[in-house]
Scaffold this motif. Structure first.
Motif, PDB file in Angstrom:
ATOM      1  N   GLY A 219       0.838  -1.348  -0.167  1.00 28.66           N
ATOM      2  CA  GLY A 219       0.157   0.177  -0.488  1.00 28.66           C
ATOM      3  C   GLY A 219       0.416   1.079   0.176  1.00 28.66           C
ATOM      4  O   GLY A 219       1.316   1.286   0.973  1.00 28.66           O
ATOM      5  N   LYS A 220       0.551   2.538  -0.589  1.00 28.33           N
ATOM      6  CA  LYS A 220       0.520   3.412  -0.339  1.00 28.33           C
ATOM      7  C   LYS A 220      -0.026   4.513   0.364  1.00 28.33           C
ATOM      8  O   LYS A 220       0.725   5.363   1.302  1.00 28.33           O
ATOM      9  CB  LYS A 220       1.273   4.460  -2.247  1.00 28.33           C
ATOM     10  N   THR A 221      -0.862   4.545   0.447  1.00 25.56           N
ATOM     11  CA  THR A 221      -1.757   5.365   1.361  1.00 25.56           C
ATOM     12  C   THR A 221      -2.023   5.400   2.685  1.00 25.56           C
ATOM     13  O   THR A 221      -1.683   3.432   2.559  1.00 25.56           O
ATOM     14  CB  THR A 221      -2.768   6.160   0.685  1.00 25.56           C
ATOM     15  N   GLU A 222      -2.487   5.485   3.645  1.00 31.40           N
ATOM     16  CA  GLU A 222      -3.020   4.394   5.041  1.00 31.40           C
ATOM     17  C   GLU A 222      -3.995   3.868   4.773  1.00 31.40           C
ATOM     18  O   GLU A 222      -3.886   2.946   5.373  1.00 31.40           O
ATOM     19  CB  GLU A 222      -3.451   5.982   5.462  1.00 31.40           C
ATOM     20  N   ALA A 223      -5.424   4.197   3.661  1.00 31.10           N
ATOM     21  CA  ALA A 223      -6.174   3.049   3.681  1.00 31.10           C
ATOM     22  C   ALA A 223      -5.678   1.958   3.279  1.00 31.10           C
ATOM     23  O   ALA A 223      -5.287   0.888   3.555  1.00 31.10           O
ATOM     24  CB  ALA A 223      -7.072   4.111   2.554  1.00 31.10           C
TER      25      ALA A 223
ATOM     26  N   LYS B 250      -2.302   0.659   2.940  1.00 32.18           N
ATOM     27  CA  LYS B 250      -1.662   0.563   3.488  1.00 32.18           C
ATOM     28  C   LYS B 250      -1.998  -0.389   4.935  1.00 32.18           C
ATOM     29  O   LYS B 250      -1.689  -1.698   5.048  1.00 32.18           O
ATOM     30  CB  LYS B 250      -0.334   0.888   4.712  1.00 32.18           C
ATOM     31  N   ALA B 251      -3.618  -0.067   5.386  1.00 30.75           N
ATOM     32  CA  ALA B 251      -4.264  -0.938   6.131  1.00 30.75           C
ATOM     33  C   ALA B 251      -4.756  -1.787   5.290  1.00 30.75           C
ATOM     34  O   ALA B 251      -5.200  -3.065   5.980  1.00 30.75           O
ATOM     35  CB  ALA B 251      -5.602   0.740   6.918  1.00 30.75           C
ATOM     36  N   SER B 252      -5.526  -1.857   4.162  1.00 30.33           N
ATOM     37  CA  SER B 252      -5.853  -3.371   3.388  1.00 30.33           C
ATOM     38  C   SER B 252      -4.718  -4.608   3.278  1.00 30.33           C
ATOM     39  O   SER B 252      -5.343  -5.995   3.761  1.00 30.33           O
ATOM     40  CB  SER B 252      -6.318  -3.032   2.183  1.00 30.33           C
ATOM     41  N   ALA B 253      -3.853  -3.491   2.642  1.00 31.60           N
ATOM     42  CA  ALA B 253      -2.579  -4.801   2.603  1.00 31.60           C
ATOM     43  C   ALA B 253      -2.427  -5.756   4.034  1.00 31.60           C
ATOM     44  O   ALA B 253      -2.128  -6.387   4.073  1.00 31.60           O
ATOM     45  CB  ALA B 253      -1.488  -3.912   2.798  1.00 31.60           C
ATOM     46  N   ALA B 254      -2.148  -5.029   5.261  1.00 31.23           N
ATOM     47  CA  ALA B 254      -2.303  -5.110   6.442  1.00 31.23           C
ATOM     48  C   ALA B 254      -3.171  -6.179   6.907  1.00 31.23           C
ATOM     49  O   ALA B 254      -3.043  -7.518   7.552  1.00 31.23           O
ATOM     50  CB  ALA B 254      -1.546  -4.631   7.480  1.00 31.23           C
ATOM     51  N   ILE B 255      -4.142  -5.510   6.690  1.00 29.88           N
ATOM     52  CA  ILE B 255      -5.581  -6.551   7.572  1.00 29.88           C
ATOM     53  C   ILE B 255      -5.402  -8.275   6.303  1.00 29.88           C
ATOM     54  O   ILE B 255      -5.963  -9.293   6.877  1.00 29.88           O
ATOM     55  CB  ILE B 255      -6.988  -6.144   7.010  1.00 29.88           C
ATOM     56  N   LEU B 256      -4.821  -7.959   5.221  1.00 31.94           N
ATOM     57  CA  LEU B 256      -5.138  -9.276   4.188  1.00 31.94           C
ATOM     58  C   LEU B 256      -4.070 -10.163   3.906  1.00 31.94           C
ATOM     59  O   LEU B 256      -3.551 -10.673   3.099  1.00 31.94           O
ATOM     60  CB  LEU B 256      -5.138  -8.369   2.652  1.00 31.94           C
ATOM     61  N   THR B 257      -3.676 -10.487   4.875  1.00 31.64           N
ATOM     62  CA  THR B 257      -2.573 -11.852   5.676  1.00 31.64           C
ATOM     63  C   THR B 257      -3.168 -13.228   4.991  1.00 31.64           C
ATOM     64  O   THR B 257      -1.944 -13.820   4.774  1.00 31.64           O
ATOM     65  CB  THR B 257      -2.014 -11.941   7.292  1.00 31.64           C
ATOM     66  N   ASP B 258      -4.144 -12.971   5.394  1.00 29.83           N
ATOM     67  CA  ASP B 258      -4.668 -14.957   4.194  1.00 29.83           C
ATOM     68  C   ASP B 258      -5.007 -14.641   2.992  1.00 29.83           C
ATOM     69  O   ASP B 258      -4.897 -15.774   2.205  1.00 29.83           O
ATOM     70  CB  ASP B 258      -5.947 -15.118   4.941  1.00 29.83           C
ATOM     71  N   ALA B 259      -4.588 -13.632   1.882  1.00 31.80           N
ATOM     72  CA  ALA B 259      -5.001 -13.627   0.754  1.00 31.80           C
ATOM     73  C   ALA B 259      -4.489 -13.697  -0.524  1.00 31.80           C
ATOM     74  O   ALA B 259      -4.653 -13.970  -1.584  1.00 31.80           O
ATOM     75  CB  ALA B 259      -5.601 -11.662   0.590  1.00 31.80           C
ATOM     76  N   VAL B 260      -2.834 -14.258   0.177  1.00 30.05           N
ATOM     77  CA  VAL B 260      -1.741 -14.325  -0.533  1.00 30.05           C
ATOM     78  C   VAL B 260      -2.244 -15.863  -1.754  1.00 30.05           C
ATOM     79  O   VAL B 260      -1.962 -16.588  -1.223  1.00 30.05           O
ATOM     80  CB  VAL B 260      -0.125 -13.903  -0.339  1.00 30.05           C
ATOM     81  N   SER B 261      -1.994 -15.644  -2.930  1.00 29.21           N
ATOM     82  CA  SER B 261      -2.208 -16.470  -4.157  1.00 29.21           C
ATOM     83  C   SER B 261      -0.508 -16.145  -5.032  1.00 29.21           C
ATOM     84  O   SER B 261      -0.271 -15.370  -4.766  1.00 29.21           O
ATOM     85  CB  SER B 261      -2.918 -16.419  -5.349  1.00 29.21           C
ATOM     86  N   THR B 262      -0.090 -17.250  -5.373  1.00 31.74           N
ATOM     87  CA  THR B 262       1.228 -17.139  -6.418  1.00 31.74           C
ATOM     88  C   THR B 262       1.062 -16.093  -7.908  1.00 31.74           C
ATOM     89  O   THR B 262       1.726 -17.070  -8.875  1.00 31.74           O
ATOM     90  CB  THR B 262       2.109 -18.494  -5.801  1.00 31.74           C
ATOM     91  N   VAL B 263      -0.124 -17.024  -7.754  1.00 29.25           N
ATOM     92  CA  VAL B 263      -0.716 -16.725  -9.752  1.00 29.25           C
ATOM     93  C   VAL B 263      -1.505 -15.770  -9.755  1.00 29.25           C
ATOM     94  O   VAL B 263      -2.999 -15.113  -8.713  1.00 29.25           O
ATOM     95  CB  VAL B 263      -1.701 -17.827  -9.990  1.00 29.25           C
TER      96      VAL B 263
ATOM     97  N   ASP C 158      -1.024  -9.139  -9.337  1.00 29.23           N
ATOM     98  CA  ASP C 158      -1.017  -8.288  -8.045  1.00 29.23           C
ATOM     99  C   ASP C 158      -2.653  -7.545  -8.498  1.00 29.23           C
ATOM    100  O   ASP C 158      -2.708  -6.376  -8.987  1.00 29.23           O
ATOM    101  CB  ASP C 158       0.199  -7.909  -7.706  1.00 29.23           C
ATOM    102  N   VAL C 159      -3.139  -7.212  -7.229  1.00 34.24           N
ATOM    103  CA  VAL C 159      -3.986  -6.386  -6.840  1.00 34.24           C
ATOM    104  C   VAL C 159      -4.298  -5.410  -6.105  1.00 34.24           C
ATOM    105  O   VAL C 159      -3.187  -5.197  -5.455  1.00 34.24           O
ATOM    106  CB  VAL C 159      -5.530  -6.849  -5.787  1.00 34.24           C
ATOM    107  N   SER C 160      -4.240  -4.020  -6.842  1.00 36.84           N
ATOM    108  CA  SER C 160      -4.002  -2.688  -5.864  1.00 36.84           C
ATOM    109  C   SER C 160      -4.712  -2.167  -4.277  1.00 36.84           C
ATOM    110  O   SER C 160      -5.864  -2.566  -4.217  1.00 36.84           O
ATOM    111  CB  SER C 160      -3.684  -1.336  -7.082  1.00 36.84           C
ATOM    112  N   PRO C 161      -3.737  -2.842  -3.128  1.00 34.20           N
ATOM    113  CA  PRO C 161      -4.738  -2.150  -2.033  1.00 34.20           C
ATOM    114  C   PRO C 161      -5.410  -0.744  -1.850  1.00 34.20           C
ATOM    115  O   PRO C 161      -6.654  -1.101  -1.532  1.00 34.20           O
ATOM    116  CB  PRO C 161      -3.382  -2.446  -0.984  1.00 34.20           C
ATOM    117  N   GLU C 162      -4.850  -0.114  -2.871  1.00 32.35           N
ATOM    118  CA  GLU C 162      -6.100   1.065  -2.991  1.00 32.35           C
ATOM    119  C   GLU C 162      -6.896   0.940  -3.801  1.00 32.35           C
ATOM    120  O   GLU C 162      -8.099   1.998  -3.062  1.00 32.35           O
ATOM    121  CB  GLU C 162      -5.359   2.473  -3.238  1.00 32.35           C
ATOM    122  N   ASP C 163      -7.308  -0.406  -4.345  1.00 34.01           N
ATOM    123  CA  ASP C 163      -8.614  -0.307  -4.946  1.00 34.01           C
ATOM    124  C   ASP C 163      -9.601  -0.897  -4.446  1.00 34.01           C
ATOM    125  O   ASP C 163     -10.397  -1.685  -3.872  1.00 34.01           O
ATOM    126  CB  ASP C 163      -8.243  -1.050  -5.909  1.00 34.01           C
ATOM    127  N   ILE C 164      -8.988  -1.513  -2.339  1.00 38.46           N
ATOM    128  CA  ILE C 164      -9.319  -2.354  -1.623  1.00 38.46           C
ATOM    129  C   ILE C 164     -10.082  -1.794  -0.066  1.00 38.46           C
ATOM    130  O   ILE C 164      -9.000  -1.379  -0.261  1.00 38.46           O
ATOM    131  CB  ILE C 164      -9.036  -4.116  -1.183  1.00 38.46           C
TER     132      ILE C 164
END
Length: 258
Positions: free
Chosen positions: A158-162, A164-177, A180-186
């Motif tokens: 994440g780049k913004t506070e929002a 970065k928050a989404s990226a920090a929350i989504l600890t179980d979302a990670v896929s290897t395929v 990449d989704v931008s956390p700014e859009d979540i």
């Protein structure tokens, strides 16, 4: 076992998830009745767009009422209790799963403020998000969904506070395929909903799809970039397996023992 899969293509908000469930068959009049039961304003915007690139349903709860300057964890717990005590007391604990993920991620993103006094408005959270959570749970209940799953996806930093928050929350979302989704859009609240209520699991042949629908962040021109998909169906029970240890949405289990 009746289950719902959520697939995030890029954008994701709580209202988009409700829009998809309306598209799947949840009557808007039913949602209005649930709001009245909880003593909440029953005004929201919902709009189908079958002529767009993707037939997706738009849903939005407009801002209402006067709001204090800060919105802290204690505030959302209090507001959630006020909502559920009238409408669905059994959902109070379900909301805690979402709020704990939300505040943990927000405290990581807003580093200059202690976690117990994080102003959730700084990451875009509002009182209307609690109403969206309530209607999302009401929609799952209407569709008789027993378990909730989210298809894994990769996420950028994440780049913004929002973000970065989404990226920090989504600890179980990670896929290897996949891209990449931008956390700014979540939206952080949507991230907390899927992280707190669902199990991240690929959708494969063991899941029998009955219905599919799309929720959109645009009322006018839904495209693949601003939609998310939801799939309602059934798991086949094949004895002792991961599906035999599924997480019930309204239960108290923490998740799957993978």
């Amino acid at each position: 076992m009746k289950a719902l899969f959520i697939r995030c293509y890029g954008k994701l908000t709580a209202d988009m998830m409700i829009g998809g469930l309306i598209d799947m068959g949840v009557p808007p009049v039913y949602l209005k009745s649930k709001l009245k039961e909880a003593g909440l304003p029953d005004h929201f915007i919902e709009k189908p767009n079958p002529k767009a690139q993707i037939s997706a349903h738009y849903f939005h709860i407009p801002p209402f009422g006067e709001k204090p300057l800060l919105l802290k964890q204690a505030d959302i717990f209090r507001l959630w209790k006020e909502i559920t005590v009238k409408g669905a007391p059994e959902w109070e604990e379900t909301g805690w799963k979402v709020f704990s993920r939300l505040t943990a991620g927000a405290s990581d993103a807003v580093l200059d403020i202690p976690a117990d006094v994080v102003d959730l408005r700084r990451v875009g959270v509002s009182e209307e998000n609690l109403v969206s959570l309530y209607l999302f749970l009401a929609s799952l209940d209407y569709l008789e969904v027993e378990s909730l799953f989210t298809c894994p996806f990769s996420i950028d930093e994440g780049k913004t506070e929002a973000g970065k928050a989404s990226a920090a929350i989504l600890t179980d979302a990670v896929s290897t395929v996949g891209k990449d989704v931008s956390p700014e859009d979540i939206h952080p609240f949507a991230a907390a909903m899927v992280e707190g209520l669902s199990t991240f699991l690929p959708m494969d042949g063991r899941f029998l799809v009955d219905r599919s629908a799309y929720g959109s962040s645009s009322a006018e021109k839904p495209t693949g970039d601003n939609t998310m998909a939801e799939y309602l169906g059934y798991f086949t029970d094949r004895g002792e397996s991961v599906f035999g240890r599924h997480m019930k949405v309204f239960g108290t289990d923490a998740g799957l023992d993978l």
